[in-house]
Write an enzyme that holds these catalytic residues in place. Structure first.
Site, PDB file in Angstrom:
ATOM      1  N   VAL A  60       0.797  -1.220   0.000  1.00 41.88           N
ATOM      2  CA  VAL A  60       0.000   0.000   0.000  1.00 41.88           C
ATOM      3  C   VAL A  60       0.835   1.279   0.000  1.00 41.88           C
ATOM      4  O   VAL A  60       0.308   2.353  -0.278  1.00 41.88           O
ATOM      5  CB  VAL A  60      -0.964   0.000   1.211  1.00 41.88           C
ATOM      6  CG1 VAL A  60      -0.222   0.316   2.511  1.00 41.88           C
ATOM      7  CG2 VAL A  60      -2.130   0.951   0.999  1.00 41.88           C
ATOM      8  N   TYR A  61       2.116   1.192   0.312  1.00 45.92           N
ATOM      9  CA  TYR A  61       2.944   2.406   0.338  1.00 45.92           C
ATOM     10  C   TYR A  61       3.014   3.001  -1.062  1.00 45.92           C
ATOM     11  O   TYR A  61       3.551   2.382  -1.985  1.00 45.92           O
ATOM     12  CB  TYR A  61       4.345   2.119   0.859  1.00 45.92           C
ATOM     13  CG  TYR A  61       4.403   1.656   2.303  1.00 45.92           C
ATOM     14  CD1 TYR A  61       3.333   1.856   3.171  1.00 45.92           C
ATOM     15  CD2 TYR A  61       5.536   1.027   2.801  1.00 45.92           C
ATOM     16  CE1 TYR A  61       3.394   1.443   4.485  1.00 45.92           C
ATOM     17  CE2 TYR A  61       5.607   0.610   4.128  1.00 45.92           C
ATOM     18  CZ  TYR A  61       4.535   0.813   4.960  1.00 45.92           C
ATOM     19  OH  TYR A  61       4.592   0.397   6.266  1.00 45.92           O
ATOM     20  N   THR A  62       2.497   4.211  -1.186  1.00 46.79           N
ATOM     21  CA  THR A  62       2.315   4.888  -2.481  1.00 46.79           C
ATOM     22  C   THR A  62       1.759   3.912  -3.525  1.00 46.79           C
ATOM     23  O   THR A  62       2.103   3.962  -4.693  1.00 46.79           O
ATOM     24  CB  THR A  62       3.605   5.565  -2.992  1.00 46.79           C
ATOM     25  OG1 THR A  62       4.703   4.639  -2.911  1.00 46.79           O
ATOM     26  CG2 THR A  62       3.941   6.796  -2.215  1.00 46.79           C
ATOM     27  N   TYR A  63       0.858   3.048  -3.043  1.00 44.01           N
ATOM     28  CA  TYR A  63       0.093   2.137  -3.886  1.00 44.01           C
ATOM     29  C   TYR A  63       0.960   1.398  -4.916  1.00 44.01           C
ATOM     30  O   TYR A  63       0.716   1.443  -6.119  1.00 44.01           O
ATOM     31  CB  TYR A  63      -1.055   2.895  -4.553  1.00 44.01           C
ATOM     32  CG  TYR A  63      -1.997   3.452  -3.525  1.00 44.01           C
ATOM     33  CD1 TYR A  63      -2.817   2.599  -2.777  1.00 44.01           C
ATOM     34  CD2 TYR A  63      -2.026   4.820  -3.233  1.00 44.01           C
ATOM     35  CE1 TYR A  63      -3.643   3.097  -1.781  1.00 44.01           C
ATOM     36  CE2 TYR A  63      -2.864   5.319  -2.233  1.00 44.01           C
ATOM     37  CZ  TYR A  63      -3.658   4.448  -1.515  1.00 44.01           C
ATOM     38  OH  TYR A  63      -4.482   4.944  -0.526  1.00 44.01           O
ATOM     39  N   LYS A  88       4.077  -6.282   2.993  1.00 44.49           N
ATOM     40  CA  LYS A  88       2.856  -6.494   3.779  1.00 44.49           C
ATOM     41  C   LYS A  88       1.616  -6.552   2.879  1.00 44.49           C
ATOM     42  O   LYS A  88       1.644  -6.089   1.731  1.00 44.49           O
ATOM     43  CB  LYS A  88       2.677  -5.355   4.791  1.00 44.49           C
ATOM     44  CG  LYS A  88       3.898  -5.043   5.631  1.00 44.49           C
ATOM     45  CD  LYS A  88       3.615  -3.917   6.608  1.00 44.49           C
ATOM     46  CE  LYS A  88       4.890  -3.375   7.202  1.00 44.49           C
ATOM     47  NZ  LYS A  88       5.643  -2.547   6.231  1.00 44.49           N
TER      48      LYS A  88
END
Length: 322
Positions: A60-63, A88
């Site tokens: 999910v980090y910067t998708y 993750k």
């Protein structure tokens, strides 16, 4: 650099982990403060030079952009076999049924997507980013076990949940002979010590390593109280550390750090590292001195008087982050 096993597993990791949430294309959303690929390169190079071999990111980090950048950085500055790579799964990546959560469909879809972005055929540590109350625990644990048996992950870890939830997941794995979690990524720093009461006893008993995120309280313990930063003003997560009752703790960090002649960040991280349950704090870097200060904290031994000064003003908080 120091190295140790992650919990009771055989996985050897550096005692400082490189947090990669700050690396990614800000145009994709998630975090306006992210460093783009060009801006992030010095930090990967510095991590390798300092011996930081444990790199942590998330889908999910910067998708997805963070995973893409991390994957290319491994090939540029290191070798895949020399990096312990963690990512993750849980938070929404798209609206479809496999886009979020910990269902079998989501786990199988998202591990493949992460591997594609990272440019590798396996991750060393695959972590559930949060507990999913909408999915049966048996479904989640069997799916994670199948990911390991398929060779797509070497170990599994968890993050941010109540101790009873984690204990239930571990028990479920044991009951069926499935893969157990070897790590817990939880929130732990001088301003948020609730894991000392909630989770750490269980981790010690189960031989699970803690890899704390926000070990510096989103930078709040790195500068005098009242001094602001761009991230503090724009990161909604960082606002949980904007509590006036915590000001005396930050003041104590400043006073002890000045007396020792070290940066506040180095002192605050040394306090986190001294907890025997902690394996490797996750340190995000957006300035050249961040990783150097983190590594220097490994050699900083705090006296009993210094520890008392850092801890005496703590007041209980409602646990946050999950």
């Amino acid at each position: 650099m120091e190295y140790t096993r992650l919990g009771n597993s055989g996985l050897r990791v550096s005692r400082i982990a490189l947090g990669c949430m700050s690396f990614g294309d800000p145009a994709r959303g998630f975090s306006a403060w992210s460093l783009n690929e060009e801006e992030s390169q010095p930090y990967f190079r510095q991590a390798v030079e300092l011996g930081i071999t444990f790199w942590d990111t998330a889908n999910v980090y910067t998708y997805g952009s963070s995973e893409e950048i991390v994957g290319r950085a491994i090939n540029t500055y290191s070798r895949r076999e020399d990096v312990v790579l963690a990512t993750k799964v849980h938070f929404p990546m798209h609206e479809g049924p496999g886009g979020s959560g910990l269902s079998r469909k989501a786990i199988m879809e998202q591990i493949d997507a992460s591997l594609t972005r990272l440019g590798t055929d396996y991750v060393d540590l695959y972590q559930i980013h949060r507990f999913d109350p909408q999915t049966p625990i048996e479904e989640t644990m069997e799916a994670l076990h199948d990911v390991v048996k398929a060779g797509k992950a070497r170990y599994i870890g968890a993050s941010s949940m109540w101790a009873w939830q984690f204990a239930t997941m571990q028990y479920t794995a044991d009951l069926h002979g499935w893969t157990r979690f070897v790590s817990m990524q939880d929130q732990y720093n001088l301003l948020m010590r609730e894991e000392e009461r909630e989770m750490f006893g269980l981790l010690a008993d189960q031989g699970v390593g803690s890899i704390p995120y926000s070990p510096l309280a989103k930078g709040r313990v790195c500068r005098p109280w009242g001094v602001r930063s761009a991230r503090m003003d724009n990161d909604p997560v960082g606002k949980r550390f904007d509590i006036d009752a915590d000001a005396p703790i930050v003041d104590a960090v400043a006073q002890v750090a000045e007396a020792r002649g070290v940066p506040m960040a180095q002192l605050a991280l040394a306090w986190v590292l001294r907890n025997p349950v902690v394996t490797a704090p996750i340190v995000g870097a957006t300035k050249p001195h961040h990783l150097a200060d983190a590594v220097a904290a490994l050699a900083l031994d705090l006296t009993d008087d210094e520890v008392r000064a850092l801890e005496e003003h703590y007041v209980p908080h409602v646990p946050s982050g999950f």
